[in-house]
Design a protein around this motif. Structure first.
Motif, PDB file in Angstrom:
ATOM      1  N   LEU A 261      -3.926 -11.407   0.530  1.00  0.00           N
ATOM      2  CA  LEU A 261      -4.117 -10.750  -0.764  1.00  0.00           C
ATOM      3  C   LEU A 261      -5.397 -11.213  -1.455  1.00  0.00           C
ATOM      4  O   LEU A 261      -5.974 -10.477  -2.252  1.00  0.00           O
ATOM      5  N   ALA A 262      -5.825 -12.437  -1.106  1.00  0.00           N
ATOM      6  CA  ALA A 262      -7.037 -12.982  -1.738  1.00  0.00           C
ATOM      7  C   ALA A 262      -8.292 -12.206  -1.349  1.00  0.00           C
ATOM      8  O   ALA A 262      -9.362 -12.400  -1.914  1.00  0.00           O
ATOM      9  N   MET A 263      -8.174 -11.278  -0.385  1.00  0.00           N
ATOM     10  CA  MET A 263      -9.305 -10.412  -0.046  1.00  0.00           C
ATOM     11  C   MET A 263      -9.479  -9.299  -1.072  1.00  0.00           C
ATOM     12  O   MET A 263     -10.450  -8.561  -1.033  1.00  0.00           O
ATOM     13  N   PHE A 264      -8.503  -9.162  -1.956  1.00  0.00           N
ATOM     14  CA  PHE A 264      -8.508  -8.070  -2.927  1.00  0.00           C
ATOM     15  C   PHE A 264      -8.547  -8.633  -4.346  1.00  0.00           C
ATOM     16  O   PHE A 264      -8.309  -9.818  -4.558  1.00  0.00           O
ATOM     17  N   ASP A 265      -8.773  -7.733  -5.278  1.00  0.00           N
ATOM     18  CA  ASP A 265      -8.848  -8.151  -6.669  1.00  0.00           C
ATOM     19  C   ASP A 265      -7.439  -8.165  -7.262  1.00  0.00           C
ATOM     20  O   ASP A 265      -7.026  -7.233  -7.950  1.00  0.00           O
ATOM     21  N   VAL A 266      -6.676  -9.221  -6.952  1.00  0.00           N
ATOM     22  CA  VAL A 266      -5.292  -9.309  -7.435  1.00  0.00           C
ATOM     23  C   VAL A 266      -5.135 -10.536  -8.328  1.00  0.00           C
ATOM     24  O   VAL A 266      -5.995 -11.415  -8.350  1.00  0.00           O
ATOM     25  N   ARG A 267      -4.018 -10.567  -9.048  1.00  0.00           N
ATOM     26  CA  ARG A 267      -3.622 -11.791  -9.745  1.00  0.00           C
ATOM     27  C   ARG A 267      -2.392 -12.332  -9.039  1.00  0.00           C
ATOM     28  O   ARG A 267      -1.464 -11.569  -8.731  1.00  0.00           O
ATOM     29  N   LEU A 268      -2.381 -13.629  -8.775  1.00  0.00           N
ATOM     30  CA  LEU A 268      -1.235 -14.222  -8.080  1.00  0.00           C
ATOM     31  C   LEU A 268      -0.477 -15.145  -9.020  1.00  0.00           C
ATOM     32  O   LEU A 268      -1.082 -15.963  -9.732  1.00  0.00           O
TER      33      LEU A 268
ATOM     34  N   LEU B  72       0.829  -1.213   0.000  1.00  0.00           N
ATOM     35  CA  LEU B  72       0.000   0.000   0.000  1.00  0.00           C
ATOM     36  C   LEU B  72       0.859   1.257   0.000  1.00  0.00           C
ATOM     37  O   LEU B  72       0.588   2.210  -0.734  1.00  0.00           O
ATOM     38  N   GLN B  73       1.886   1.252   0.833  1.00  0.00           N
ATOM     39  CA  GLN B  73       2.751   2.432   0.922  1.00  0.00           C
ATOM     40  C   GLN B  73       3.502   2.654  -0.394  1.00  0.00           C
ATOM     41  O   GLN B  73       3.672   3.781  -0.840  1.00  0.00           O
ATOM     42  N   GLU B  74       3.955   1.582  -0.986  1.00  0.00           N
ATOM     43  CA  GLU B  74       4.800   1.699  -2.179  1.00  0.00           C
ATOM     44  C   GLU B  74       3.988   1.970  -3.448  1.00  0.00           C
ATOM     45  O   GLU B  74       4.445   2.660  -4.339  1.00  0.00           O
ATOM     46  N   ARG B  75       2.783   1.332  -3.527  1.00  0.00           N
ATOM     47  CA  ARG B  75       2.002   1.424  -4.760  1.00  0.00           C
ATOM     48  C   ARG B  75       0.714   2.226  -4.616  1.00  0.00           C
ATOM     49  O   ARG B  75       0.079   2.557  -5.614  1.00  0.00           O
ATOM     50  N   GLY B  76       0.303   2.491  -3.362  1.00  0.00           N
ATOM     51  CA  GLY B  76      -0.903   3.290  -3.156  1.00  0.00           C
ATOM     52  C   GLY B  76      -2.188   2.532  -3.363  1.00  0.00           C
ATOM     53  O   GLY B  76      -3.282   3.075  -3.230  1.00  0.00           O
ATOM     54  N   ARG B  77      -2.105   1.265  -3.716  1.00  0.00           N
ATOM     55  CA  ARG B  77      -3.310   0.454  -3.913  1.00  0.00           C
ATOM     56  C   ARG B  77      -2.922  -1.018  -3.927  1.00  0.00           C
ATOM     57  O   ARG B  77      -1.725  -1.346  -3.993  1.00  0.00           O
ATOM     58  N   ILE B  78      -3.930  -1.874  -3.892  1.00  0.00           N
ATOM     59  CA  ILE B  78      -3.658  -3.312  -3.959  1.00  0.00           C
ATOM     60  C   ILE B  78      -4.413  -3.939  -5.119  1.00  0.00           C
ATOM     61  O   ILE B  78      -3.854  -4.732  -5.875  1.00  0.00           O
ATOM     62  N   ALA B  79      -5.683  -3.561  -5.246  1.00  0.00           N
ATOM     63  CA  ALA B  79      -6.491  -4.171  -6.293  1.00  0.00           C
ATOM     64  C   ALA B  79      -5.895  -3.880  -7.673  1.00  0.00           C
ATOM     65  O   ALA B  79      -5.352  -2.804  -7.920  1.00  0.00           O
TER      66      ALA B  79
END
Ligand code: NCD
Length: 330
Positions: A199-206, A169-176
């Motif tokens: 991370l699975a709580m967010f809209d990410v690709r793993l 969050l600090q580095e990119r300002g977002r997670i999704a």
């Protein structure tokens, strides 16, 4: 809008939320990332952010003055134990450090429940690292004071996962929307187990990159897949480096191998070099829970994308938040 809400709200799939600062976590154990809702995470990050700004301004607080933390480590630790110690001291409290307890110890063969029941009499909370999966939960079941899991074997490392997420969050300002690639020992690495769940709580690709014998536990892949997260496994980092927003590198966990030859076969599988970084996005974040033992070459450290030492620093604020919250002081 609060720090975390601001960063997470716009991006999350589970909107909207606004962390309510309502005294939650007081007296509670921190055992697994599975216990947190998105709102909980935002709440913890808001407190961490507040502490970060206060520490930056005045160095420390006094809200835990007179409080005592026991750091009980059955497995080696430099970072996690000193991070909790720094966090407690910055809150104005003190720490009883018990490091590298031998298994027969506290050393005369005392059981873990007895050790916990004894030490909690001295303390307001206990940070526990143990070599067995589930041992921290067992300790919590007999404890009357909050127990914080600082790593239970190959199981979980929830406070590390929280600080990893806070770093992103600090580095990119977002997670999704981010593509997060986990590299190295995904079988035995507890940090990646906890981080992938969080991370699975967010809209990410793993993306998982590992030697074939060290892949993510299948049950974890199923669990994360059920949340609708897109996951893919590779053995070659080159297959995914260009699409990666966060590269989370891990150490091959030598101490978990029963066969030294098997460790030798995989120990040098991946090394991040300036040449690797040349293939990565200009704003990729390179992370590592540390300690590193050669997975990231030191001549990468000067690259602005190398975030692992900033990650260590963020960790103190997240642990300050967790300690203050479980002690009912935030
Ligand atoms: C990690 C751990 O202990 O699981 N380290 C840490 O907590 N900073 C990672 C590791 O030991 O490889």
């Amino acid at each position: 809008m609060t720090f975390a809400a601001n960063m997470i709200q716009v991006e999350s799939r589970r909107l909207p939320f606004q962390a309510q600062h309502d005294g939650r976590f007081r007296g509670q154990h921190i055992l697994s990332v599975s216990q947190f809702s998105l709102d909980d995470v935002a709440y913890i990050f808001d407190v961490a952010e507040e502490f970060r700004l206060i520490v930056k301004r005045v160095g420390s607080l006094e809200i835990c003055k007179g409080n005592i933390l026991v750091n009980l480590f059955y497995e080696p630790s430099t970072r996690t134990s000193s991070s909790f110690m720094a966090a407690m001291h910055r809150l104005g409290g003190t720490v009883i450090p018990i490091n590298e307890v031998r298994y027969s110890s506290v050393s005369k063969g005392e059981s873990l429940p007895d050790t916990i029941r004894t030490l909690e009499a001295y303390a307001d909370a206990i940070v526990l690292r143990h070599h067995e999966v589930g041992s921290v939960a067992q300790a919590a079941s007999v404890a009357h004071k909050p127990i914080i899991n600082a790593g239970d074997g190959i199981g979980e490392h929830p406070t590390q996962a929280l600080l990893d997420l806070y770093t992103i969050l600090q580095e990119r300002g977002r997670i999704a929307g981010l593509t997060v690639t986990m590299l190295g020992d995904l079988k035995y690495g507890r940090t990646v187990h906890s981080l992938a769940k969080l991370l699975a709580m967010f809209d990410v690709r793993l993306r998982y990159v590992s030697p074939e014998i060290l892949t993510m536990p299948p049950e974890l892949i199923v669990q994360i897949g059920e949340k609708g997260i897109e996951q893919a496994e590779y053995t070659d980092l080159n297959a995914v480096i260009a699409e990666t927003d966060v590269l989370y590198v891990t150490r091959i966990q030598k101490e978990r191998f029963t066969d030294p030859a098997a460790y030798d076969n995989v120990k040098d599988s991946y090394v991040i070099t300036p040449e690797t970084m040349a293939l990565a996005k200009p704003d990729m974040v390179l992370m590592h829970p540390l300690p590193r033992v050669g997975e990231i070459r030191m001549d990468v450290d000067g690259d602005p994308r190398a975030a692992y030492f900033r990650q260590v620093e963020y960790g103190v604020f997240v642990r300050m938040a967790l300690l203050a919250l479980v002690m009912g002081k935030a």
